[in-house]
Design a protein around this motif. Structure first.
Motif, mmCIF file in Angstrom:
data_model
loop_
_atom_site.group_PDB
_atom_site.id
_atom_site.type_symbol
_atom_site.label_atom_id
_atom_site.label_comp_id
_atom_site.label_asym_id
_atom_site.label_seq_id
_atom_site.Cartn_x
_atom_site.Cartn_y
_atom_site.Cartn_z
ATOM 1 N N ARG A 13 0.856 -1.183 0.000
ATOM 2 C CA ARG A 13 0.000 0.000 0.000
ATOM 3 C C ARG A 13 0.895 1.236 0.000
ATOM 4 O O ARG A 13 1.846 1.313 0.762
ATOM 5 N N PRO A 14 0.580 2.221 -0.825
ATOM 6 C CA PRO A 14 1.397 3.442 -0.847
ATOM 7 C C PRO A 14 1.349 4.168 0.491
ATOM 8 O O PRO A 14 0.345 4.129 1.201
ATOM 9 N N ASP A 15 2.428 4.835 0.815
ATOM 10 C CA ASP A 15 2.495 5.636 2.039
ATOM 11 C C ASP A 15 1.568 6.839 1.925
ATOM 12 O O ASP A 15 1.296 7.334 0.838
ATOM 13 N N GLY A 16 1.091 7.288 3.051
ATOM 14 C CA GLY A 16 0.338 8.531 3.117
ATOM 15 C C GLY A 16 -1.153 8.413 2.914
ATOM 16 O O GLY A 16 -1.843 9.425 2.937
ATOM 17 N N LEU A 17 -1.663 7.208 2.709
ATOM 18 C CA LEU A 17 -3.104 7.056 2.558
ATOM 19 C C LEU A 17 -3.767 7.023 3.927
ATOM 20 O O LEU A 17 -3.244 6.427 4.858
ATOM 21 N N GLY A 18 -4.925 7.651 4.009
ATOM 22 C CA GLY A 18 -5.703 7.629 5.239
ATOM 23 C C GLY A 18 -6.596 6.410 5.308
ATOM 24 O O GLY A 18 -6.474 5.473 4.511
ATOM 25 N N ARG A 19 -7.541 6.447 6.227
ATOM 26 C CA ARG A 19 -8.428 5.302 6.460
ATOM 27 C C ARG A 19 -9.240 4.943 5.227
ATOM 28 O O ARG A 19 -9.250 3.807 4.769
ATOM 29 N N ARG A 20 -9.946 5.924 4.669
ATOM 30 C CA ARG A 20 -10.820 5.640 3.526
ATOM 31 C C ARG A 20 -10.015 5.310 2.272
ATOM 32 O O ARG A 20 -10.383 4.414 1.513
ATOM 33 N N GLY A 21 -8.920 6.015 2.041
ATOM 34 C CA GLY A 21 -8.073 5.743 0.882
ATOM 35 C C GLY A 21 -7.437 4.370 0.966
ATOM 36 O O GLY A 21 -7.362 3.644 -0.037
ATOM 37 N N SER A 22 -6.989 3.999 2.155
ATOM 38 C CA SER A 22 -6.405 2.663 2.346
ATOM 39 C C SER A 22 -7.437 1.573 2.103
ATOM 40 O O SER A 22 -7.148 0.548 1.476
ATOM 41 N N ALA A 23 -8.648 1.797 2.588
ATOM 42 C CA ALA A 23 -9.709 0.813 2.390
ATOM 43 C C ALA A 23 -10.025 0.661 0.900
ATOM 44 O O ALA A 23 -10.211 -0.461 0.405
ATOM 45 N N PHE A 24 -10.073 1.781 0.173
ATOM 46 C CA PHE A 24 -10.326 1.720 -1.266
ATOM 47 C C PHE A 24 -9.201 0.975 -1.977
ATOM 48 O O PHE A 24 -9.441 0.108 -2.807
ATOM 49 N N TRP A 25 -7.958 1.321 -1.671
ATOM 50 C CA TRP A 25 -6.790 0.684 -2.296
ATOM 51 C C TRP A 25 -6.827 -0.828 -2.061
ATOM 52 O O TRP A 25 -6.688 -1.612 -2.999
ATOM 53 N N ASP A 26 -7.006 -1.222 -0.811
ATOM 54 C CA ASP A 26 -7.006 -2.645 -0.477
ATOM 55 C C ASP A 26 -8.146 -3.390 -1.170
ATOM 56 O O ASP A 26 -7.942 -4.455 -1.745
ATOM 57 N N ASP A 30 -7.703 -6.205 -4.045
ATOM 58 C CA ASP A 30 -8.212 -7.537 -3.706
ATOM 59 C C ASP A 30 -9.153 -8.051 -4.787
ATOM 60 O O ASP A 30 -9.222 -9.244 -5.042
ATOM 61 N N GLN A 31 -9.888 -7.138 -5.419
ATOM 62 C CA GLN A 31 -10.923 -7.516 -6.383
ATOM 63 C C GLN A 31 -10.419 -7.585 -7.820
ATOM 64 O O GLN A 31 -10.887 -8.398 -8.599
ATOM 65 N N TYR A 32 -9.469 -6.702 -8.186
ATOM 66 C CA TYR A 32 -9.067 -6.557 -9.581
ATOM 67 C C TYR A 32 -7.563 -6.730 -9.748
ATOM 68 O O TYR A 32 -6.792 -6.456 -8.837
ATOM 69 N N GLU A 33 -7.189 -7.113 -10.944
ATOM 70 C CA GLU A 33 -5.780 -7.244 -11.329
ATOM 71 C C GLU A 33 -5.370 -5.962 -12.049
ATOM 72 O O GLU A 33 -5.789 -5.731 -13.186
ATOM 73 N N LEU A 34 -4.628 -5.127 -11.378
ATOM 74 C CA LEU A 34 -4.134 -3.890 -11.980
ATOM 75 C C LEU A 34 -2.636 -4.043 -12.185
ATOM 76 O O LEU A 34 -1.888 -4.108 -11.219
ATOM 77 N N ASN A 35 -2.214 -4.117 -13.430
ATOM 78 C CA ASN A 35 -0.807 -4.367 -13.730
ATOM 79 C C ASN A 35 -0.092 -3.192 -14.365
ATOM 80 O O ASN A 35 1.107 -3.030 -14.175
ATOM 81 N N ARG A 36 -0.824 -2.406 -15.128
ATOM 82 C CA ARG A 36 -0.179 -1.318 -15.851
ATOM 83 C C ARG A 36 0.060 -0.136 -14.927
ATOM 84 O O ARG A 36 -0.735 0.132 -14.023
ATOM 85 N N PRO A 37 1.144 0.604 -15.156
ATOM 86 C CA PRO A 37 1.428 1.777 -14.311
ATOM 87 C C PRO A 37 0.309 2.806 -14.314
ATOM 88 O O PRO A 37 0.032 3.413 -13.281
ATOM 89 N N ASP A 38 -0.356 3.010 -15.458
ATOM 90 C CA ASP A 38 -1.436 3.996 -15.489
ATOM 91 C C ASP A 38 -2.627 3.552 -14.651
ATOM 92 O O ASP A 38 -3.283 4.373 -14.008
ATOM 93 N N GLU A 39 -2.897 2.252 -14.599
ATOM 94 C CA GLU A 39 -3.992 1.743 -13.764
ATOM 95 C C GLU A 39 -3.669 1.951 -12.292
ATOM 96 O O GLU A 39 -4.533 2.379 -11.516
ATOM 97 N N LEU A 40 -2.444 1.647 -11.917
ATOM 98 C CA LEU A 40 -2.044 1.819 -10.513
ATOM 99 C C LEU A 40 -2.037 3.294 -10.121
ATOM 100 O O LEU A 40 -2.430 3.649 -9.006
ATOM 101 N N GLU A 41 -1.621 4.158 -11.049
ATOM 102 C CA GLU A 41 -1.616 5.591 -10.765
ATOM 103 C C GLU A 41 -3.037 6.122 -10.591
ATOM 104 O O GLU A 41 -3.313 6.914 -9.686
ATOM 105 N N LEU A 42 -3.965 5.672 -11.437
ATOM 106 C CA LEU A 42 -5.360 6.081 -11.288
ATOM 107 C C LEU A 42 -5.954 5.554 -9.985
ATOM 108 O O LEU A 42 -6.720 6.255 -9.314
ATOM 109 N N CYS A 43 -5.601 4.330 -9.614
ATOM 110 C CA CYS A 43 -6.089 3.764 -8.361
ATOM 111 C C CYS A 43 -5.563 4.577 -7.173
ATOM 112 O O CYS A 43 -6.304 4.867 -6.235
#
Length: 122
Positions: A13-26, A30-43
């Motif tokens: 998990r990237p540093d600096g995320l709060g409670r809601r952002g961390s929950a969204f990231w996780d 957990d649900q989707y396969e994000l492999n491309r850098p642009d997908e991870l950046e948008l996430c």
């Protein structure tokens, strides 16, 4: 992009995320396969916007919906506009991420096309 995962691959998990952002990231990784850098950046951007909207909503709640303007008049809390803008930007980023619905497997483009077809033939 955004295929439903069969195996969960965890990147940290990237540093600096709060409670809601961390929950969204996780939940997203957990649900989707994000492999491309642009997908991870948008996430990541969506996760940060989740935190921002939560922070702004908390500030609006604490400060109230209105305040007093420079002439003593009642004015809307300026954070309301910031909150509305942040929510709109979050919607835009989520749309760009194009994650399929976990139940139907459809993405926004497919849902939009189906809605347009229904409207055309109604």
């Amino acid at each position: 992009m955004g295929e439903v995962k069969r195996e969960v691959k965890r990147s940290g998990r990237p540093d600096g995320l709060g409670r809601r952002g961390s929950a969204f990231w996780d939940a997203t990784l957990d649900q989707y396969e994000l492999n491309r850098p642009d997908e991870l950046e948008l996430c990541l951007e969506a996760a940060r916007l989740c935190d921002l909207t939560e922070d702004l909503a908390r500030e609006v709640s604490a400060g109230g919906l209105t305040g007093v303007g420079s002439q003593g008049q009642l004015v809307a809390n300026p954070l309301l506009a910031a909150l509305q803008s942040a929510r709109g930007e979050l919607r835009n980023v989520l749309r760009q991420l194009r994650l399929p619905d976990p139940v139907s497997g459809e993405d926004d483009v497919t849902r939009d096309a189906r809605g347009a077809a229904r409207a055309r033939w109604s």
